[in-house]
Design a protein around this motif. Structure first.
Motif, PDB file in Angstrom:
ATOM      1  N   THR A 282       0.819  -1.203   0.000  1.00 36.17           N
ATOM      2  CA  THR A 282       0.000   0.000   0.000  1.00 36.17           C
ATOM      3  C   THR A 282       0.862   1.265   0.000  1.00 36.17           C
ATOM      4  OG1 THR A 282      -1.772  -1.131   1.205  1.00 36.17           O
ATOM      5  CG2 THR A 282      -1.796   1.274   1.244  1.00 36.17           C
ATOM      6  N   ALA A 283       1.937   1.238   0.809  1.00 43.57           N
ATOM      7  CA  ALA A 283       2.837   2.391   0.860  1.00 43.57           C
ATOM      8  C   ALA A 283       3.509   2.612  -0.479  1.00 43.57           C
ATOM      9  CB  ALA A 283       3.889   2.175   1.946  1.00 43.57           C
ATOM     10  N   ARG A 284       3.903   1.511  -1.123  1.00 45.80           N
ATOM     11  CA  ARG A 284       4.539   1.627  -2.442  1.00 45.80           C
ATOM     12  C   ARG A 284       3.564   2.187  -3.461  1.00 45.80           C
ATOM     13  NH1 ARG A 284       4.994  -3.792  -5.345  1.00 45.80           N
ATOM     14  NH2 ARG A 284       2.813  -3.205  -5.601  1.00 45.80           N
ATOM     15  N   ASP A 285       2.341   1.673  -3.441  1.00 48.72           N
ATOM     16  CA  ASP A 285       1.346   2.144  -4.410  1.00 48.72           C
ATOM     17  C   ASP A 285       1.006   3.616  -4.194  1.00 48.72           C
ATOM     18  OD1 ASP A 285       1.305  -0.376  -5.467  1.00 48.72           O
ATOM     19  OD2 ASP A 285      -0.546  -0.995  -4.458  1.00 48.72           O
ATOM     20  N   SER A 286       1.069   4.073  -2.932  1.00 48.06           N
ATOM     21  CA  SER A 286       0.737   5.468  -2.647  1.00 48.06           C
ATOM     22  C   SER A 286       1.775   6.422  -3.218  1.00 48.06           C
ATOM     23  CB  SER A 286       0.616   5.687  -1.142  1.00 48.06           C
ATOM     24  OG  SER A 286       1.890   5.616  -0.516  1.00 48.06           O
ATOM     25  N   LEU A 287       2.972   5.897  -3.516  1.00 50.99           N
ATOM     26  CA  LEU A 287       4.026   6.733  -4.085  1.00 50.99           C
ATOM     27  C   LEU A 287       3.985   6.764  -5.608  1.00 50.99           C
ATOM     28  CD1 LEU A 287       7.041   5.814  -1.770  1.00 50.99           C
ATOM     29  CD2 LEU A 287       5.620   7.859  -1.710  1.00 50.99           C
ATOM     30  N   LEU A 288       3.107   5.976  -6.176  1.00 49.62           N
ATOM     31  CA  LEU A 288       2.991   5.987  -7.627  1.00 49.62           C
ATOM     32  C   LEU A 288       2.441   7.333  -8.095  1.00 49.62           C
ATOM     33  CD1 LEU A 288       1.584   2.416  -8.325  1.00 49.62           C
ATOM     34  CD2 LEU A 288       3.892   3.243  -8.734  1.00 49.62           C
ATOM     35  N   GLN A 289       3.040   7.870  -9.106  1.00 49.99           N
ATOM     36  CA  GLN A 289       2.622   9.185  -9.612  1.00 49.99           C
ATOM     37  C   GLN A 289       1.299   9.072 -10.352  1.00 49.99           C
ATOM     38  OE1 GLN A 289       4.234  12.507  -9.578  1.00 49.99           O
ATOM     39  NE2 GLN A 289       2.070  12.762 -10.014  1.00 49.99           N
ATOM     40  N   ASP A 290       0.251   9.644  -9.772  1.00 46.32           N
ATOM     41  CA  ASP A 290      -1.035   9.697 -10.449  1.00 46.32           C
ATOM     42  C   ASP A 290      -1.160  11.073 -11.095  1.00 46.32           C
ATOM     43  OD1 ASP A 290      -3.451   9.006 -11.385  1.00 46.32           O
ATOM     44  OD2 ASP A 290      -4.390   8.606  -9.444  1.00 46.32           O
ATOM     45  N   GLU A 291      -2.074  11.178 -12.014  1.00 47.87           N
ATOM     46  CA  GLU A 291      -2.203  12.431 -12.756  1.00 47.87           C
ATOM     47  C   GLU A 291      -2.629  13.581 -11.841  1.00 47.87           C
ATOM     48  OE1 GLU A 291      -4.253  14.054 -16.893  1.00 47.87           O
ATOM     49  OE2 GLU A 291      -4.798  12.115 -16.057  1.00 47.87           O
ATOM     50  N   THR A 292      -1.924  14.682 -11.945  1.00 52.67           N
ATOM     51  CA  THR A 292      -2.228  15.860 -11.139  1.00 52.67           C
ATOM     52  C   THR A 292      -3.344  16.656 -11.794  1.00 52.67           C
ATOM     53  OG1 THR A 292       0.079  15.964 -10.431  1.00 52.67           O
ATOM     54  CG2 THR A 292      -1.267  17.919 -10.078  1.00 52.67           C
ATOM     55  N   ARG A 293      -4.332  17.077 -10.987  1.00 51.44           N
ATOM     56  CA  ARG A 293      -5.482  17.789 -11.532  1.00 51.44           C
ATOM     57  C   ARG A 293      -5.791  19.033 -10.713  1.00 51.44           C
ATOM     58  NH1 ARG A 293      -7.986  15.700 -15.450  1.00 51.44           N
ATOM     59  NH2 ARG A 293      -7.787  13.502 -16.038  1.00 51.44           N
ATOM     60  N   ILE A 294      -6.400  19.985 -11.397  1.00 53.35           N
ATOM     61  CA  ILE A 294      -6.967  21.159 -10.738  1.00 53.35           C
ATOM     62  C   ILE A 294      -8.470  21.089 -10.953  1.00 53.35           C
ATOM     63  CG2 ILE A 294      -7.046  23.669 -10.619  1.00 53.35           C
ATOM     64  CD1 ILE A 294      -4.299  23.712 -11.940  1.00 53.35           C
TER      65      ILE A 294
ATOM     66  N   LEU B  32      -1.069  22.232 -17.017  1.00 56.25           N
ATOM     67  CA  LEU B  32      -2.199  21.349 -16.734  1.00 56.25           C
ATOM     68  C   LEU B  32      -3.489  21.840 -17.392  1.00 56.25           C
ATOM     69  CD1 LEU B  32      -1.549  20.741 -12.913  1.00 56.25           C
ATOM     70  CD2 LEU B  32      -1.046  19.175 -14.799  1.00 56.25           C
ATOM     71  N   GLU B  33      -3.353  22.497 -18.535  1.00 51.54           N
ATOM     72  CA  GLU B  33      -4.543  23.041 -19.210  1.00 51.54           C
ATOM     73  C   GLU B  33      -5.582  21.959 -19.492  1.00 51.54           C
ATOM     74  OE1 GLU B  33      -1.454  23.542 -20.066  1.00 51.54           O
ATOM     75  OE2 GLU B  33      -1.043  25.620 -20.618  1.00 51.54           O
ATOM     76  N   ASN B  34      -5.120  20.751 -19.831  1.00 54.24           N
ATOM     77  CA  ASN B  34      -6.043  19.658 -20.139  1.00 54.24           C
ATOM     78  C   ASN B  34      -6.502  18.916 -18.891  1.00 54.24           C
ATOM     79  OD1 ASN B  34      -5.833  20.164 -22.928  1.00 54.24           O
ATOM     80  ND2 ASN B  34      -4.008  18.869 -23.099  1.00 54.24           N
ATOM     81  N   SER B  35      -5.950  19.285 -17.738  1.00 58.49           N
ATOM     82  CA  SER B  35      -6.313  18.614 -16.488  1.00 58.49           C
ATOM     83  C   SER B  35      -7.096  19.537 -15.559  1.00 58.49           C
ATOM     84  CB  SER B  35      -5.045  18.109 -15.774  1.00 58.49           C
ATOM     85  OG  SER B  35      -4.396  17.124 -16.548  1.00 58.49           O
ATOM     86  N   LEU B  36      -7.566  20.670 -16.095  1.00 62.89           N
ATOM     87  CA  LEU B  36      -8.405  21.581 -15.326  1.00 62.89           C
ATOM     88  C   LEU B  36      -9.872  21.253 -15.595  1.00 62.89           C
ATOM     89  CD1 LEU B  36      -9.135  24.105 -13.671  1.00 62.89           C
ATOM     90  CD2 LEU B  36      -8.719  25.485 -15.717  1.00 62.89           C
ATOM     91  N   ILE B  37     -10.586  20.888 -14.540  1.00 62.92           N
ATOM     92  CA  ILE B  37     -12.008  20.560 -14.662  1.00 62.92           C
ATOM     93  C   ILE B  37     -12.778  21.414 -13.663  1.00 62.92           C
ATOM     94  CG2 ILE B  37     -13.756  18.756 -14.463  1.00 62.92           C
ATOM     95  CD1 ILE B  37     -11.678  16.714 -15.146  1.00 62.92           C
ATOM     96  N   ALA B  38     -13.840  22.052 -14.118  1.00 59.26           N
ATOM     97  CA  ALA B  38     -14.629  22.932 -13.256  1.00 59.26           C
ATOM     98  C   ALA B  38     -16.080  22.460 -13.216  1.00 59.26           C
ATOM     99  CB  ALA B  38     -14.551  24.367 -13.759  1.00 59.26           C
TER     100      ALA B  38
END
Length: 241
Positions: free
Chosen positions: A35-47, A151-157
């Motif tokens: 679980t600790a290892r998986d938590s360090l996996l880089q997931d996509e950053t979003r706004i 992150l223009e494509n990762s901005l969701i409102a």
């Protein structure tokens, strides 16, 4: 003699296998490590911006959504209400002074939120910014924030929509006083295209997705996660060091 050597060899193999085999109590520890290892996996950053509606509805939705977005333990939740309370060092909205109605105060509130969002984004965490976002300047801050971090494509409102009757009841009944204050001060009477022109902004580049406040928060979350999934680009997952 040959049979003795064979027996000894078999005994040694069994001893090694038994020694190396994980014991029952070790399985739990290994799961924690995984679980600790998986938590360090880089997931996509979003706004993610959450606007419109009543503050109570925005807050509930945002708090439920935060753990489901980005790398563990989830997105950083930033609230305009909490920010203005911290700004005046009070714990109750009813203690807000009349100065809280000033346009400049709410500009400062959203600027402080954006500064905190930058710290989280720089560390690789997603952020959820919750407020009215009726002011074009505040919306432009979202676009600038996304642009600065690529992150223009990762901005969701998400824009929480409620009926005019529900909105009138909320304002007349004193419900969500913060939203009423912000509507009167931060947004001002002009929140349409004229306001954008006055603010020197050509266009609201943020695509706002409407969510019906009359639906359950579970339905709202389902629709929101569906949009987030559709917008998710293929990324390479890697372990952070």
């Amino acid at each position: 003699m040959q049979s003795l050597k064979a027996a000894r060899s078999l005994y040694q193999k069994r001893t090694i296998t038994t020694t190396n085999a994980p014991q029952p109590h070790e399985f739990g520890f290994q799961n924690h490590l995984r679980t600790a290892r998986d938590s360090l996996l880089q997931d996509e950053t979003r706004i993610i911006a959450v606007g419109g509606g009543r503050q109570r509805d925005r807050s509930h939705f945002s708090r439920m959504l935060a753990p489901l977005v980005g790398r563990m333990p989830g997105a950083l939740y930033l609230s305009a209400e909490q920010e203005i309370l911290a700004l005046y060092e009070i714990s109750d909205l009813h203690c807000l002074p009349t100065t809280a109605h000033r346009f400049s105060v709410w500009e400062l509130v959203y600027r402080r939120m954006a500064d905190k969002a930058r710290l989280a984004l720089a560390a690789g965490y997603s952020v959820i910014m919750e407020g009215w976002f009726g002011n074009p300047v505040n919306r432009q801050q979202l676009s600038d924030l996304a642009s600065d971090f690529g992150l223009e494509n990762s901005l969701i409102a998400f824009n929480l929509v409620q009926s005019r009757n529900d909105m009138k009841k909320a304002i007349d009944g004193g419900d969500s006083r913060n939203s009423n204050i912000e509507m009167q001060s931060a947004n001002g009477p002009d929140s349409g295209s004229d306001a954008f022109a006055m603010a020197g902004i050509d266009h609201d580049w943020t695509r706002w997705i409407e969510l019906d406040c009359s639906r359950s928060v579970g339905d709202q979350l389902g629709k929101a996660l569906n949009f987030i999934t559709i917008a998710r680009a293929s990324i390479t997952r890697e372990i952070l060091h």
